[in-house]
Design an enzyme around this catalytic site. Structure first.
Site, PDB file in Angstrom:
ATOM      1  N   SER A  99      -5.889   4.636  -3.102  1.00 24.08           N
ATOM      2  CA  SER A  99      -5.044   3.554  -2.601  1.00 24.08           C
ATOM      3  C   SER A  99      -4.380   3.844  -1.266  1.00 24.08           C
ATOM      4  O   SER A  99      -3.889   2.921  -0.613  1.00 24.08           O
ATOM      5  CB  SER A  99      -3.972   3.215  -3.640  1.00 24.08           C
ATOM      6  OG  SER A  99      -3.158   4.341  -3.917  1.00 24.08           O
ATOM      7  N   LYS A 117      -1.792  -1.832   1.077  1.00 26.96           N
ATOM      8  CA  LYS A 117      -0.620  -2.708   1.198  1.00 26.96           C
ATOM      9  C   LYS A 117      -0.799  -3.824   2.227  1.00 26.96           C
ATOM     10  O   LYS A 117      -0.126  -4.854   2.156  1.00 26.96           O
ATOM     11  CB  LYS A 117       0.609  -1.874   1.549  1.00 26.96           C
ATOM     12  CG  LYS A 117       1.165  -1.038   0.410  1.00 26.96           C
ATOM     13  CD  LYS A 117       1.853  -1.903  -0.628  1.00 26.96           C
ATOM     14  CE  LYS A 117       2.604  -1.052  -1.633  1.00 26.96           C
ATOM     15  NZ  LYS A 117       3.369  -1.882  -2.605  1.00 26.96           N
TER      16      LYS A 117
END
Length: 523
Positions: free
Chosen positions: A320, A67
């Site tokens: 991720s 992110k």
């Protein structure tokens, strides 16, 4: 390649051409804060699947997730006036940390609005990266509404988590690194939540090398892209499972949907058990502890490779993120073997007589028993016992079927509960709990936020007017909890239904669950 639509003007916020994204991904200044993460081989899993498996280690970013890329790219493009006014975001997870660290690097004030139920560890992480935390509301939607209100009132810039061209371009740098490090990959599996990382990687890879397949992966219970593709556009899911919290999004973004629709080759869904099994695979090969959302794409890789008999290829999945609550691992550990297909659970009826256990075990042969729950019959004259048994498997579903057939051939009543969610979450802890007399009960599974007073509120609203005949709750250290509760005489009761609506927790009736009927219902 998909046809391009006309580009918007240079000042417009919603460009739509592949060329635009390609230029902006290459130019994204994310490496002021982000790392070029490695593609790490997973040899144990690769040997098992007959492919080269590579993990894109986004868990190695400073905020332990991808992110940071999108947040920094969006904030780096702010004007001097916008920087002076500051930014605001709403998040209880990885996006919050990315915005906070980006603000510290760029000298921009950041306010992160988080729901009041946010665990202290997440609040501390955001504050540690330099963000100001404002707790508001009981859920993400309320926090988001307050953040957008702040942006309007204070003149601050709203930094969205996914549906923004600059955020998408920032995430797309992951795809660029994959091609730089291994241009010969065959397929890339990407997680889908709001669609930012899937859109960014998809457009980058397909614009450069259309022969590489890019495949999106979603949890079955929060498949907002699948729903949007079926509906022809973004559509709200009635509810989402919070197990893989990082991809638990009710509605995919408009721009991310367009890009995912045009650039992804396929979209598949995976179960929570498969995600748990993928987390175990990642640990076994890399010793990394992924968060559930971080293992979604590997779960999809495994399912896709099995369904399409993929062999001899180079397959990449995106690890991720690794912002996992440690106590969540207890749940993951219990579910990983089921997700891998290396454990089966059965309900079996055996005679209530001496030597019955020994005879039963001989039918299982040399298979390892992983769990065995039993309680003697609690009613006079009962001549049969019901047991809950887990068995280790080496040949998956084929062996499951063989065990069931062997047990039936030996004269036992048997039901395969390996796919029964109620059995795995609740009934395995409640075996032997049949009522002593016939009770007209209805059974419900509730999901509720793990916050002070949530369980008390449940009991205040539903536990005083109606007789609770069964109840099970177990904390797994997650941001939500699950309750199995049975109530006497509520079928067709409008007042009861009204109170369930007032409670506001996601709920489903499971009175006819095979495991409930086998172990807990009146015989």
């Amino acid at each position: 390649m998909p046809a391009e639509t006309p580009a918007t003007s240079a000042s417009a916020p919603t460009p739509s051409t592949g060329d635009y994204y390609l230029r902006n991904i290459v130019a994204a200044p994310v490496y002021r804060v982000a790392n070029h993460t490695p593609l790490e081989a997973m040899p144990v899993l690769g040997t098992r699947l007959g492919n080269t498996i590579l993990a894109k280690r986004e868990d190695l970013q400073p905020v332990h997730s991808f992110k940071i890329r999108g947040a920094f790219n969006r904030m780096a493009q702010l004007s001097e006036d916008e920087r002076a006014a500051g930014v605001v975001a709403a998040s209880a997870g990885n996006h919050a940390q990315g915005v906070a660290l980006s603000g510290t690097e760029l000298g921009i004030r950041t306010i992160i609005v988080m729901p009041r139920i946010t665990p202290a560890i997440k609040i501390s992480a955001v504050e540690g990266f330099g963000g100001e935390v404002l707790l508001h509301g009981d859920n993400f939607d309320e926090a988001k509404a307050r953040a957008q209100q702040l942006a309007e009132e204070e003149g601050m810039t709203w930094v969205p988590p996914f549906d923004d061209p600059a955020v998408i371009a920032g995430q797309g740098t992951i795809g660029l690194e994959i091609l730089q490090d291994n241009p010969g990959v065959d397929r890339v599996f990407v997680p889908v939540g709001g669609g930012g990382i899937a859109a960014g990687i998809g457009v980058l890879i397909k614009e450069i090398n259309p022969s590489i397949q890019v495949i999106g992966v979603e949890p079955e219970e929060s498949a907002c892209l699948t729903a949007a593709l079926e509906a022809g556009g973004p559509t709200d899911l009635p509810r989402v499972s919070l197990f893989a919290e990082g991809v638990a999004v009710k509605t995919i973004g408009s721009e991310t949907f367009r890009l995912c629709r045009d650039y992804l080759d396929a979209v598949i869904t995976v179960s929570s058990d498969e995600i748990s099994a993928a987390m175990k695979d990642i640990f076994d090969d890399t010793r990394a502890i992924a968060e559930p959302a971080g293992a979604v794409s590997l779960a999809g890789l495994k399912r896709y490779a099995a369904q399409h008999n993929v062999r001899g290829e180079t397959l990449v999945h995106i690890l991720s993120g690794a912002n996992v609550n440690f106590h969540t691992l207890r749940y993951v550990s219990e579910r990983a073997e089921l997700g891998e297909g290396s454990e089966a659970i059965f309900g079996v009826t055996i005679p209530e007589s001496k030597g019955a256990f020994l005879k039963f075990s001989t039918v299982l042969g040399h298979r390892a028993v992983t769990e065995f729950n039993y309680r003697v019959g609690n009613r006079a004259g009962q001549d049969a016992a019901k047991i809950f048994v887990g068995v280790q498997l080496k040949q998956g579903r084929k062996e499951r079927a063989a065990i069931e057939n062997d047990l039936r051939a030996a004269g036992y009543g048997v039901v395969d509960l390996s796919d029964d969610e109620i059995a795995k979450e609740h009934v395995r802890y409640m075996v032997g709990g049949q009522p002593p007399a016939r009770v007209n009960e209805s059974v419900f599974a509730f999901e509720f936020p793990e916050q002070p007073g949530a369980l008390q509120r449940f009991l205040q609203i539903l536990g005083t007017r109606w007789n609770v005949t069964a109840f099970h709750y177990r904390s797994f250290g997650m941001d939500y909890g699950r309750i199995l509760a049975a109530f006497e005489g509520v079928q067709g009761d409008r007042e009861f239904q009204g109170h369930v609506t007032e409670l506001g927790y996601p709920v489903s009736e499971v009175t006819h669950s095979p495991s409930y009927e086998f172990f807990l219902a009146n015989s």
